[in-house]
Design an enzyme around this catalytic site. Sequence first.
Site, short mmCIF file in Angstrom:
data_model
loop_
_atom_site.label_atom_id
_atom_site.label_comp_id
_atom_site.label_asym_id
_atom_site.label_seq_id
_atom_site.Cartn_x
_atom_site.Cartn_y
_atom_site.Cartn_z
NE ARG A 1 -3.87 2.21 1.09
CZ ARG A 1 -3.80 3.53 1.06
NH1 ARG A 1 -2.71 4.13 0.64
NH2 ARG A 1 -4.80 4.27 1.46
CD GLU B 1 -10.74 2.26 -1.69
OE1 GLU B 1 -10.65 1.11 -2.18
OE2 GLU B 1 -9.78 2.83 -1.12
NE ARG C 1 -3.80 -2.50 2.10
CZ ARG C 1 -4.69 -1.63 1.66
NH1 ARG C 1 -5.10 -1.67 0.39
NH2 ARG C 1 -5.19 -0.70 2.46
#
Length: 160
Positions: free
Chosen positions: A65, A73, A108
């Site tokens: 990330r 999104e 992440r």
Amino acid sequence: MTGQTGTTAACGLGVVLIVLAAAACFGSISIQEYPTGLRCPECSPLHVSRVIDGDTLDTPEGRVRLFGVDTPERGEKCYGQAASALRQLAGRTVRVEHGTRALDSSGRLLFYVFTEGGNSIDEILVEQGLARAWDRDGQHRDHLIALERDARWNGVGCLW
């Protein structure tokens, strides 16, 4: 003859506008790497397996990330453009710099991400109005927030 050239030019302009409109609808853009204020040509290289969206990519080491940005999104305005930009800028190899945290809440890996040449992808996404600066923490937070403020003020990109 002049009228015909004018008509041909007008038709050509019409075709260009249609292509640009189609690109906007399908989220594909063309973005070029350029020299950024944040640079890290000496940062560790990392192979890119796949770009997931505008701020996430897969690597052999795990899902990464981008630390410094937040992009739209799926289904939100600018999603396709941000993902397309990351895909173009990342290519097959990126360089990464650790932030103030190693992982996000989803597990992440968190890195500031740079092109193979060392230019900040986080910075380019913010400057081009494709991402918001992450404002909670990070060593480059203030720099990226200032770039977002300028992009908003100037109406750059598709977010504003």
